[in-house]
Design an enzyme around this catalytic site. Structure first.
Site, mmCIF file in Angstrom:
data_model
loop_
_atom_site.group_PDB
_atom_site.id
_atom_site.type_symbol
_atom_site.label_atom_id
_atom_site.label_comp_id
_atom_site.label_asym_id
_atom_site.label_seq_id
_atom_site.Cartn_x
_atom_site.Cartn_y
_atom_site.Cartn_z
ATOM 1 C CE LYS A 230 43.745 29.049 75.938
ATOM 2 N NZ LYS A 230 43.669 29.882 74.739
ATOM 3 C CG ASP A 235 38.418 31.981 75.060
ATOM 4 O OD1 ASP A 235 37.910 32.887 75.754
ATOM 5 O OD2 ASP A 235 39.418 32.134 74.325
ATOM 6 C CE LYS A 242 37.213 33.046 71.797
ATOM 7 N NZ LYS A 242 38.354 33.373 70.934
ATOM 8 C CG ASP A 253 40.790 28.177 74.171
ATOM 9 O OD1 ASP A 253 41.767 27.983 73.431
ATOM 10 O OD2 ASP A 253 40.568 29.257 74.739
ATOM 11 C CG ASP A 312 39.065 36.149 72.893
ATOM 12 O OD1 ASP A 312 39.113 35.085 73.562
ATOM 13 O OD2 ASP A 312 38.696 36.191 71.704
ATOM 14 C CD GLU A 314 41.476 32.809 76.873
ATOM 15 O OE1 GLU A 314 41.316 33.817 76.155
ATOM 16 O OE2 GLU A 314 41.650 31.673 76.403
ATOM 17 N NE ARG A 316 48.226 36.371 74.883
ATOM 18 C CZ ARG A 316 48.310 36.940 73.680
ATOM 19 N NH1 ARG A 316 49.041 38.035 73.515
ATOM 20 N NH2 ARG A 316 47.685 36.423 72.645
#
Ligand code: MN
Ligand code: MN
Length: 462
Positions: A230, A235, A242, A253, A312, A314, A316
């Site tokens: 990933k 993020d 967030k 991230d 959020d 995102e 996956r």
């Protein structure tokens, strides 16, 4: 970070000082054979040989004669990690006659003790100490693990302003060049043309265009090993933004991508007989007028439709497209790593990555590799009954799980993009040391790197 060349010397010089590692229980026996001066000094300073405890022993004329280092009962590579920063400049060698694996551990611990993220604040001090390679150590192995760890940490520690999708792709391309690998990058609208719609949807609101990094290396006739990481370079949470406290660390991230690039470095440096492929969806989950929205429905590469329950979640989504591509090639082994869920951290804390795999044999291999490499993982279940939480009447899947078991529902989501029977493991990691310890400063961390490297060398090594 120090280069390996400056950390080690091949041969023990005349001026080299010995480092003697002692377990707590061994100290009194060792002391019995020492002269009165030494016995007195050790007792005066209260040295107990606690793991990692250091004592500089002077000679009678005031020179540094020997270094004593407390060791854990079971060999612990990080016992050796405090030395580099604390010892006076000079040359050292290990007095103990260590076997191969503890030798590698001691050398790696020594090297990791020198790690510092110094991109914006180059080291002022020129203090240098070097260690003679322990007799039974494998310098090439230690070097590649050290370099891989530093690479992953540096990538994670670099703030998003300097480590966006473009910079992450540049780093992958530099790594490819170093090893004669091929790196292809699918950028921006090309993602739509080449059918990576979820990667595009997540990353399209950022000014640094989303991309898929696709690195290949090795002989096509060898077993296919595919690593997916990933690469969410920052993020914000997207439109479901967030709060500040949760957003602060989000430069990390892309920790799964950093881990897999580090692992790729190990594989290629070791020349493992595999056909390696590394797939990294590199995006910034940002906010703009064209951002993907809650309740949008995405058609993924595999054709499965996903309702966006939460912007959020995102990671996956971008992994879904990358995993579908990885899976379509029928790899012998498919591994993915991601800073995927806070729920995995709630379950296992910051320092224990969660392992998911439907393959019990692979799970056992990985868990024992983790023990061997002193880099533990903990298996969590792909508990099928929780799949209910990622259902929606509107689409094949919902990217938002319920309030409980979030690491499991995220893993189940990913599993939807991997064929049944595939030898696949998913690692949900923090990628960040929240507390500083010798060799493991606060900041980016390549959790599971040594475990995965050990698994791969066991599985594919000659
Ligand atoms: Mn997120
Ligand atoms: Mn994320």
């Amino acid at each position: 970070m120090s280069s390996v060349e400056s950390l080690f010397v091949a041969r023990q010089g005349k001026s080299s000082r010995p480092i003697l590692g002692l377990r707590r229980a061994e100290l009194s026996r060792w002391l019995k054979a020492q002269r009165a001066f030494t016995k007195s000094w050790v007792s005066q300073v209260g040295f107990k040989a606690k793991p990692g405890e250091l004592l500089l022993l002077p000679s009678r004329d005031g020179a540094l004669e020997r270094v004593l280092l407390g060791l854990s009962e079971e060999h612990d590579l990080f016992d050796w990690a405090g030395l580099h920063g604390k010892l006076p400049a000079g040359r050292y060698h290990i007095e103990n006659d260590l076997e191969a694996s503890p030798s590698d551990g001691a050398a790696l611990g020594w090297a990791l003790g020198s790690y510092r993220f110094d991109r914006y604040k180059p080291k002022g001090s020129t203090k240098k100490s070097s260690l003679t390679w322990p007799r039974a150590a494998d310098p090439a192995r230690v070097t590649r693990l050290f370099e891989a760890t530093c690479l992953a940490r540096d990538l994670i520690n670099t703030p998003a302003g300097d480590m966006g999708p473009t910079a992450l792709a540049d780093a992958a391309q530099a790594l490819a060049k170093q090893h004669g690998a091929r790196a292809r990058v699918v950028v921006g609208d090309q993602l739509l043309k080449q059918n990576y719609p979820a990667i595009h949807a997540v990353g399209r609101a950022a000014s640094d265009a989303p991309r898929l990094i696709d690195l290949t290396w090795g002989d096509a006739a060898h077993p296919k090993l595919t690593l997916v990481g990933k690469g969410v370079c920052f993020d914000t949470g997207g439109l479901d933004i967030k709060p500040a406290d949760s957003m602060k660390l989000m430069k990390k991230d892309m920790g799964g991508a950093a881990l897999m690039l580090g692992l790729a470095h190990v594989v290629m440096s070791a020349g493992l007989p595999v056909r390696l492929r590394v797939l990294i969806p590199a995006v910034e989950n940002s906010v703009a007028g064209n951002a993907y929205r809650p309740m949008d429905v995405l058609t993924t590469r595999k054709g499965l439709t996903v309702e966006v329950g939460h912007t959020d979640a995102e990671g996956r989504l971008v992994l879904a497209d990358a995993l579908a591509e990885a899976d379509s090639e029928d790899p012998d082994l498919l591994l993915d790593a991601a800073t995927l869920t806070g729920a995995a951290r709630v379950a296992l804390g910051a320092e224990l990555p969660a392992l998911f795999t439907p393959d019990d044999e692979l799970a056992q291999e990985l868990l024992s590799a983790g023990r061997r490499a002193q880099d533990p993982l903990w298996r969590l279940p792909l508990f099928e009954a929780y799949r209910d939480q990622i259902r929606t009447p509107v689409a094949d899947l919902n990217n938002q799980g319920g309030p409980l078991g979030g690491a499991i529902t995220a893993a189940l989501f990913l599993q939807s993009f991997v064929s049944k029977g595939r030898r696949w493991a998913h690692i949900d990691t923090m990628a960040w040391n929240v507390r500083g310890r010798p060799g493991r400063p606060v900041g980016g961390e390549a959790f599971a790197l040594r475990a995965l490297a050990s698994l791969l060398s066991e599985r594919y090594g000659t």
